[in-house]
Write a protein that holds these residues in place. Structure first.
Motif, short mmCIF file in Angstrom:
data_model
loop_
_atom_site.label_atom_id
_atom_site.label_comp_id
_atom_site.label_asym_id
_atom_site.label_seq_id
_atom_site.Cartn_x
_atom_site.Cartn_y
_atom_site.Cartn_z
N LYS A 137 0.83 -1.20 0.00
CA LYS A 137 0.00 0.00 0.00
C LYS A 137 0.87 1.26 0.00
CE LYS A 137 -3.37 2.50 2.75
NZ LYS A 137 -3.91 2.66 4.06
N VAL A 138 1.87 1.27 0.86
CA VAL A 138 2.78 2.41 0.93
C VAL A 138 3.53 2.57 -0.39
CG1 VAL A 138 4.85 3.32 2.06
CG2 VAL A 138 3.02 2.35 3.43
N GLN A 139 4.00 1.47 -0.96
CA GLN A 139 4.71 1.52 -2.24
C GLN A 139 3.82 2.14 -3.32
OE1 GLN A 139 5.69 -2.66 -2.45
NE2 GLN A 139 7.86 -2.26 -2.06
N LYS A 140 2.55 1.71 -3.40
CA LYS A 140 1.63 2.24 -4.40
C LYS A 140 1.39 3.74 -4.20
CE LYS A 140 -0.71 -2.08 -5.39
NZ LYS A 140 -1.91 -2.89 -5.22
N GLU A 141 1.27 4.16 -2.95
CA GLU A 141 1.07 5.59 -2.67
C GLU A 141 2.29 6.41 -3.09
OE1 GLU A 141 -0.03 6.05 1.44
OE2 GLU A 141 -1.89 4.94 1.16
N LEU A 142 3.49 5.90 -2.80
CA LEU A 142 4.71 6.62 -3.18
C LEU A 142 4.87 6.68 -4.70
CD1 LEU A 142 7.19 5.29 -0.47
CD2 LEU A 142 6.14 7.55 -0.57
N ILE A 143 4.51 5.62 -5.39
CA ILE A 143 4.57 5.61 -6.85
C ILE A 143 3.54 6.59 -7.41
CG2 ILE A 143 4.11 4.20 -8.90
CD1 ILE A 143 5.31 1.81 -7.24
N ARG A 144 2.33 6.56 -6.88
CA ARG A 144 1.26 7.44 -7.37
C ARG A 144 1.51 8.91 -7.03
NH1 ARG A 144 -3.36 6.37 -4.07
NH2 ARG A 144 -2.52 8.05 -2.84
N ASP A 145 1.85 9.19 -5.77
CA ASP A 145 1.93 10.57 -5.30
C ASP A 145 3.28 11.23 -5.54
OD1 ASP A 145 -0.65 10.18 -4.43
OD2 ASP A 145 -0.11 9.92 -2.33
#
Length: 195
Positions: A137-145
Motif C-alpha cells: 500500500k505504501v509503495q503504491k502511494e509513493l509511486i502514485r503521489d
C-alpha cells in the motif's frame, strides 16, 4: 674478492626485497584510505533506517540543510527538484523547504530552552512495516503521489527521535517522526516533515 662480490650481491637482493615490501605497504595503506573515503561518500555508512533518522535529526540540531538534503530519498528529490519539480535547483529547495523545517524546530528549542540551548538526539522507537499488504500500500502511494519507480521502494520504517534540549530556561524533550524508505538497497528519509 669473490666473497666480497657475493656479499654485495646478497646485500643488493635484500635491499630490493626491502624496497618492494615498502612499496607494497604504501599501496595497501593507500587502498585502505581510498576504500574508507568511498564508503563515506557512497552512503555506505547509513546502513539502517535508525542510522539515517539519527543523522537527519543531528543535521536539524546542527542547522545543516545540506547534510539533511543528502539523506533524502533520490525518488523524492527527483519529484521535487528539476524541470517537473516545485524547485528548479537543489539549492533553492534546501534554502526554502529544508531550511524552513530546520528553523521551525530550532525555534521550538529556543522557546523551550532559551537562546543558548544544546540538544542531544536519541532514537526512541523504530517501527518497521510489519506486513506485505501495508508495504505494498505504501509503495503504491509513493509511486502514485511522488513518482517513485515501481520496485525502487524495498522497505519502509517509521523512526521516532527525541531531542533533549537544555539551556538557560526550563528545557525538556521534543519528538519528531522520520519516515524512512529503503530505495535500491540504501536507507533514506522520505521527505522533510511528512507528518
Amino acid at each position: 674478492r669473490r666473497l666480497d662480490i657475493e656479499q654485495k650481491s646478497i646485500n643488493s637482493n635484500m635491499n630490493e626485497k626491502q624496497s618492494i615490501n615498502k612499496i607494497r605497504n604504501k599501496i595497501m595503506v593507500l587502498l585502505i584510505a581510498m576504500l574508507t573515503i568511498f564508503a563515506a561518500f557512497c552512503g555506505c555508512t547509513s546502513s539502517s533506517a535508525e542510522d539515517v533518522a539519527q543523522k537527519a535529526a543531528q543535521a536539524y540540531v546542527d542547522g545543516d540543510a545540506s547534510a539533511y538534503y543528502d539523506l533524502l530519498a533520490p525518488g523524492y528529490v527527483d519529484y521535487v527538484v528539476g524541470d517537473d519539480g516545485w524547485y528548479e535547483t537543489a539549492d533553492e529547495f534546501k534554502e526554502d523547504a529544508v531550511q524552513d523545517s530546520i528553523d521551525e524546530l530550532r525555534d521550538k528549542f529556543v522557546d523551550r530552552c532559551g537562546e543558548n540551548y544544546s540538544a542531544e538526539v536519541s532514537v526512541v522507537s523504530v517501527e518497521p512495516c510489519q506486513d506485505v499488504s501495508t508495504l505494498e500500500k505504501v509503495q503504491k502511494e509513493l509511486i502514485r503521489d511522488y513518482n517513485y519507480e515501481e520496485g525502487d521502494i524495498e522497505d519502509v520504517t517509521e523512526v521516532e527521535v527525541r531531542f533533549r534540549c537544555t539551556g538557560n530556561d526550563t528545557g525538556g524533550d521534543l519528538y519528531k517522526t522520520y519516515y524512512c524508505v529503503k530505495e535500491n538497497g540504501s536507507w533514506y528519509i522520505h521527505r522533510p516533515d511528512i507528518d
